[in-house]
Write a protein that holds these residues in place. Structure first.
Motif, mmCIF file in Angstrom:
data_model
loop_
_atom_site.group_PDB
_atom_site.id
_atom_site.type_symbol
_atom_site.label_atom_id
_atom_site.label_comp_id
_atom_site.label_asym_id
_atom_site.label_seq_id
_atom_site.Cartn_x
_atom_site.Cartn_y
_atom_site.Cartn_z
ATOM 1 N N ASP A 64 0.827 -1.219 0.000
ATOM 2 C CA ASP A 64 0.000 0.000 0.000
ATOM 3 C C ASP A 64 0.857 1.264 0.000
ATOM 4 O OD1 ASP A 64 -2.387 -1.404 -0.109
ATOM 5 O OD2 ASP A 64 -2.657 -1.404 2.068
ATOM 6 N N LEU A 81 1.937 1.731 -3.558
ATOM 7 C CA LEU A 81 0.817 2.216 -4.370
ATOM 8 C C LEU A 81 0.575 3.705 -4.131
ATOM 9 C CD1 LEU A 81 -1.597 -0.819 -3.871
ATOM 10 C CD2 LEU A 81 -0.576 -0.121 -6.053
ATOM 11 N N ARG A 82 0.559 4.105 -2.866
ATOM 12 C CA ARG A 82 0.299 5.518 -2.550
ATOM 13 C C ARG A 82 1.449 6.405 -3.021
ATOM 14 N NH1 ARG A 82 -4.288 8.416 -2.050
ATOM 15 N NH2 ARG A 82 -3.476 10.503 -1.781
ATOM 16 N N GLU A 103 -2.168 -1.051 -11.243
ATOM 17 C CA GLU A 103 -2.892 -1.390 -10.010
ATOM 18 C C GLU A 103 -3.355 -0.130 -9.283
ATOM 19 O OE1 GLU A 103 -2.634 -4.161 -6.055
ATOM 20 O OE2 GLU A 103 -1.615 -4.795 -7.875
ATOM 21 N N VAL A 104 -2.557 0.931 -9.330
ATOM 22 C CA VAL A 104 -3.001 2.202 -8.735
ATOM 23 C C VAL A 104 -4.282 2.651 -9.425
ATOM 24 C CG1 VAL A 104 -2.482 4.661 -8.460
ATOM 25 C CG2 VAL A 104 -0.705 2.962 -8.001
ATOM 26 N N ARG A 153 -6.465 0.897 -11.168
ATOM 27 C CA ARG A 153 -7.584 -0.010 -10.847
ATOM 28 C C ARG A 153 -8.153 0.302 -9.467
ATOM 29 N NH1 ARG A 153 -4.894 -5.710 -12.805
ATOM 30 N NH2 ARG A 153 -5.228 -5.412 -15.037
ATOM 31 N N GLY A 154 -7.285 0.581 -8.518
ATOM 32 C CA GLY A 154 -7.745 0.906 -7.170
ATOM 33 C C GLY A 154 -8.560 2.187 -7.133
ATOM 34 N N GLN A 157 -11.921 1.446 -8.687
ATOM 35 C CA GLN A 157 -12.727 0.617 -7.788
ATOM 36 C C GLN A 157 -13.336 1.474 -6.690
ATOM 37 O OE1 GLN A 157 -13.613 -2.601 -8.246
ATOM 38 N NE2 GLN A 157 -14.947 -2.356 -6.474
ATOM 39 N N SER A 158 -12.554 2.391 -6.131
ATOM 40 C CA SER A 158 -13.074 3.289 -5.092
ATOM 41 C C SER A 158 -14.206 4.151 -5.624
ATOM 42 C CB SER A 158 -11.958 4.194 -4.560
ATOM 43 O OG SER A 158 -10.999 3.437 -3.887
ATOM 44 N N GLU A 167 -17.322 1.966 -6.076
ATOM 45 C CA GLU A 167 -17.963 1.695 -4.790
ATOM 46 C C GLU A 167 -18.736 2.917 -4.301
ATOM 47 O OE1 GLU A 167 -14.732 0.318 -2.346
ATOM 48 O OE2 GLU A 167 -14.590 -1.572 -3.442
#
Length: 194
Positions: free
Chosen positions: A15, A18-19, A62-63, A65-66, A69-70, A73
């Protein structure tokens, strides 16, 4: 240890990477997001990045995609309900705006990602889910005679473009009031209405 540190859960190494990548790209662009810069910002050795991701591109995807996704949601409950499709579309628009407003780095990363060569490789399931939610609202509104029967890509651009414009304005110091945001959401819907 401060109270804030006690309340903030520790991030995993993955994480943190990613951040760090998100923040570097948001601030300085993809060129600045070297593996060394990402690792340094995350406080880990450069080789550690490769224990979590096969490549830097995989990390950056992946960043993205995250982020998507957020966003999905956040807007997913706006799609459903008893209200007319235009009321639900307005709620989705506001949730989309508010989600990106809450994390301007995620917004800027997404903008830069869309302009990068990686965007051709990755649409992502969450991106498709967001587009699908908006398309379903559009279809429901057309079915009820509320929305124009125009091409989906045109109506999608009329929906999403104001979000980008307004958030970029905020990053330059403009602060939109709740009344202005409500008026913007209504203007978006007016562009869809029959």
């Amino acid at each position: 240890m401060t109270c804030e540190q006690m309340l903030t859960p520790a991030l995993s190494t993955k994480d943190k990477l990613l951040r760090a990548a998100l923040e570097i790209v948001a601030r300085d662009g993809f060129e600045a997001a070297t593996t060394a810069a990402i690792a340094s910002s995350a406080g880990v050795a450069e080789g550690t990045l490769y224990r979590h991701f096969p490549s830097k591109d995989d990390l950056l995807i992946e960043v993205y995609r995250g982020i998507k996704q957020s966003v999905f949601e956040a807007i997913s409950d706006g799609e459903h309900g008893d209200e007319a499709p235009d009321a639900r579309a307005k709620r989705v628009w506001r949730k989309l705006y508010d989600t990106y407003r809450a994390d301007s780095d995620a917004f800027m990363f997404g903008q830069r990602f869309a302009e990068s060569s990686l965007s051709k490789r990755e649409g992502g399931a969450a991106h498709e889910a967001i587009a699908g939610a908006v398309a379903r609202l559009r279809a429901a509104g057309i079915e009820r005679g509320l929305f124009k029967k125009l091409p989906g890509d045109l109506l999608a651009n009329l929906f999403f473009a104001p979000v980008g414009y307004m958030l970029k304005s905020e990053l330059k110091g403009r602060c939109w009031t709740e009344a202005e945001l409500d008026a913007a959401a209504e203007a978006v819907l007016d562009s869809w209405r029959a």
